[in-house]
Write an enzyme that holds these catalytic residues in place. Structure first.
Site, PDB file in Angstrom:
ATOM      1  N   GLU A 168       0.803  -1.224   0.000  1.00 31.18           N
ATOM      2  CA  GLU A 168       0.000   0.000   0.000  1.00 31.18           C
ATOM      3  C   GLU A 168       0.837   1.276   0.000  1.00 31.18           C
ATOM      4  O   GLU A 168       0.774   2.082   0.943  1.00 31.18           O
ATOM      5  CB  GLU A 168      -0.968  -0.010   1.196  1.00 31.18           C
ATOM      6  CG  GLU A 168      -1.898  -1.210   1.182  1.00 31.18           C
ATOM      7  CD  GLU A 168      -3.010  -1.136   2.220  1.00 31.18           C
ATOM      8  OE1 GLU A 168      -2.939  -0.258   3.098  1.00 31.18           O
ATOM      9  OE2 GLU A 168      -3.936  -1.951   2.156  1.00 31.18           O
ATOM     10  N   GLU A 370      -5.193  -8.748   0.285  1.00 29.44           N
ATOM     11  CA  GLU A 370      -5.833  -8.496   1.584  1.00 29.44           C
ATOM     12  C   GLU A 370      -7.307  -8.278   1.343  1.00 29.44           C
ATOM     13  O   GLU A 370      -7.701  -7.655   0.355  1.00 29.44           O
ATOM     14  CB  GLU A 370      -5.309  -7.222   2.278  1.00 29.44           C
ATOM     15  CG  GLU A 370      -3.961  -7.332   2.889  1.00 29.44           C
ATOM     16  CD  GLU A 370      -3.554  -6.070   3.659  1.00 29.44           C
ATOM     17  OE1 GLU A 370      -4.437  -5.371   4.199  1.00 29.44           O
ATOM     18  OE2 GLU A 370      -2.346  -5.792   3.696  1.00 29.44           O
TER      19      GLU A 370
HETATM   20  C1  BGP Z   1      -4.495  -2.425   5.306  1.00 29.56           C
HETATM   21  C2  BGP Z   1      -3.100  -2.623   5.812  1.00 29.56           C
HETATM   22  C3  BGP Z   1      -2.982  -3.572   6.941  1.00 29.56           C
HETATM   23  C4  BGP Z   1      -4.158  -3.659   7.880  1.00 29.56           C
HETATM   24  C5  BGP Z   1      -5.493  -3.530   7.171  1.00 29.56           C
HETATM   25  C6  BGP Z   1      -6.675  -3.325   8.060  1.00 29.56           C
HETATM   26  O1  BGP Z   1      -4.646  -1.146   4.800  1.00 29.56           O
HETATM   27  O2  BGP Z   1      -2.227  -3.083   4.801  1.00 29.56           O
HETATM   28  O3  BGP Z   1      -1.772  -3.313   7.573  1.00 29.56           O
HETATM   29  O4  BGP Z   1      -3.974  -2.932   8.992  1.00 29.56           O
HETATM   30  O5  BGP Z   1      -5.497  -2.473   6.246  1.00 29.56           O
HETATM   31  O6  BGP Z   1      -6.793  -1.973   8.425  1.00 29.56           O
HETATM   32  P1  BGP Z   1      -6.810  -1.468   9.920  1.00 29.56           P
HETATM   33  O7  BGP Z   1      -5.765  -2.226  10.630  1.00 29.56           O
HETATM   34  O8  BGP Z   1      -6.465  -0.017   9.837  1.00 29.56           O
HETATM   35  O9  BGP Z   1      -8.179  -1.709  10.421  1.00 29.56           O
END
Ligand code: BGP
Length: 469
Positions: A168, A370
């Site tokens: 990201e 993801e």
């Molecule tokens: C993505 C990231 C992760 C993870 C996920 C969930 O953007 O790559 O690292 O954290 O989001 O988001 P959050 O943890 O902010 O709820």
């Protein structure tokens, strides 16, 4: 319509996504340097939910062997994590042997458990001393990243098959430099794009190092390099005006096409760069940069999908900080929200974006790197045995997304697999443990012990049968 296809291809892979800084813990162990998350935690622990800073991760640094076994028992065949730059190199930019040995052991344990470990090199976790030298705005730091990547390829070139340069890369420019949500809380659109440009160069330099080392045999011949981004399919209101469509073009350009063009064409989208220049945002381009970016073409791509982006024409040309405005948010009346996270749930977006890639970048192979749903811990009900009852929201979320993926594949999308984010609950930046993503619970009151949630059996069935029921 999306439920017509309920079977994924036999060679489609299922796995888990996670990152070093969110799982490893041992923030000062084995000579690890302070990174951006340690720096922010040390500066203001109150900024973190329940004052849980970067220090412990989810204890995976101590438990990786048992974690890999658990994931394998759930039918998963691959796991993506990241090396921490702050653990692998010392403050002189040389290999930190203790850190390297830790990752060698982790790779060996994954193999032993039947898990293919995908290695990403950067997950928002710059060593703090490099941030103090200007971070991604400083070319020396961009070069330092290339050295780090080269060192990792040399050290692990025979052990790792699937490498990624960044997770990201749009997030640090936005969260740290544009929206001021993350340390160091800056509101400067031009600096954000400068950072985005520096990261793009760093990515291309790393791909270049990878290719050179692969040609020399230091990196295995079957290894692949990729980039992972959180692509956000863009939408606007019904019956849009030209100005609404212009807002879509620039939002898509900065978030999505910037990276898609970089990794398929080795160049940034000219229309976006031109519009930025017309609005006074010039990138710090130097002679020779074009040739560097041209090296940024990858073997495949990771598509993180959580939510779409809905925009409309901006009400004003600039915001209260004098930054240029290219779009305002558009509130779609029918949006279904995950209230815990404030993110829209829109499974069809994964299909729309998959088809956009299939149309505009037909050669590109990719996987869902993801996808997941994080729900506030205190909302989670438990049964009499203490098992978290999460199937009512986690199963439909994953099922709906997978069905749209299956349909996209049926219509020609080159999607090879699916990684669920946070199969094991992990630390989520300044939200810490507020929202839980896992199929496996991490109990903070019980020494980080792991317990299967109600939905785990459903995941095992889908991952082993490829039938999305
Ligand atoms: C993505 C990231 C992760 C993870 C996920 C969930 O953007 O790559 O690292 O954290 O989001 O988001 P959050 O943890 O902010 O709820």
């Amino acid at each position: 319509m999306s439920d017509q296809i309920t079977k994924l291809p036999d060679d489609f892979f299922f796995g888990a996504a996670m990152s070093g800084p969110q799982t490893e813990g041992m923030w000062q162990g084995m000579g690890k340097l302070e990174n951006m998350w340690d720096l922010w935690s040390n500066t203001d622990i109150r900024a973190f939910y329940n004052r849980v800073g970067s220090y412990a991760g989810n204890d995976m640094g101590a438990r990786y062997a048992e974690d890999f076994k658990m994931l394998h028992e759930l039918g998963l065949s691959s796991v993506r994590t990241s090396f921490q730059w702050s653990r692998l190199l010392d403050a002189n930019g040389k290999l930190n042997r203790e850190g390297a040995d830790f990752y060698h052991k982790m790779l060996a344990a994954a193999k032993e458990a039947g898990i293919e470990l995908f290695v990403n090199l950067y997950h928002f976790d710059m060593p703090a001393y490099l941030f103090r030298r200007g971070g991604w705005e400083n070319r020396e730091v961009v070069e330092a990243y290339a050295t780090y990547a080269r060192t990792a390829f040399e050290e692990f070139g025979q052990e790792v098959t699937y490498w990624f340069t960044f997770n990201e890369p749009i997030v640090e420019p936005e969260q740290r430099y544009e929206h001021a949500n993350w340390y160091p809380f800056i509101h400067d659109y031009a600096r954000a794009r400068n950072v985005q440009y520096g990261i793009s160069l760093a990515h291309a330099l790393a791909v270049d190092a990878f290719r050179t080392l692969q040609a020399s045999g230091a990196v295995r011949a079957d290894a692949k390099i990729g980039l992972i981004n959180c692509f956000t399919p863009p939408y606007t209101r019904e019956n849009p005006t030209p100005a609404d469509l212009e807002a879509v073009r620039m939002t898509d350009g900065i978030h999505n096409r910037w990276w898609l063009d970089l990794v398929t064409k080795g160049a940034l989208p000219t229309d976006v760069i031109e519009t930025l220049a017309q609005r006074g945002v010039t990138l710090p381009v130097r002679a020779g940069d074009e040739a560097i970016l041209a090296r940024g073409v990858v073997d495949w791509l990771g598509f993180n999908y959580y939510q779409p982006v809905r925009v409309q024409a901006p009400a004003a040309d600039t915001d209260e900080f004098g930054n240029p405005c290219f779009a305002d948010p558009y509130k779609w009346p029918e949006a279904v929200m995950n209230e815990s996270r404030g993110w829209e749930i829109y499974p069809r977006g994964i299909y729309d974006f998959a088809m956009k890639m299939t149309r505009d970048y037909p050669q590109l192979e990719w996987f869902v790197s993801e996808n997941g749903i994080g729900i506030e811990e205190h909302n989670a009900a438990r049964d009499a045995n203490g098992c978290i009852q999460d199937a009512s929201y986690r199963v439909p979320f994953v099922r709906d997304h997978l069905r749209w993926v299956a349909r996209a594949i049926d219509e020609g999308a080159k999607c090879r697999g699916y990684h669920y984010w946070g199969v094991i609950d992990c630390w989520s930046w300044n939200n810490a443990y507020k929202n839980r993503y896992g199929f496996i619970e991490v109990n903070l009151q019980d020494n980080y012990n792991r317990h299967l949630k109600e939905s785990a059996e459903w995941l095992r069935k889908v991952a082993t049968t490829h039938v999305i029921d």
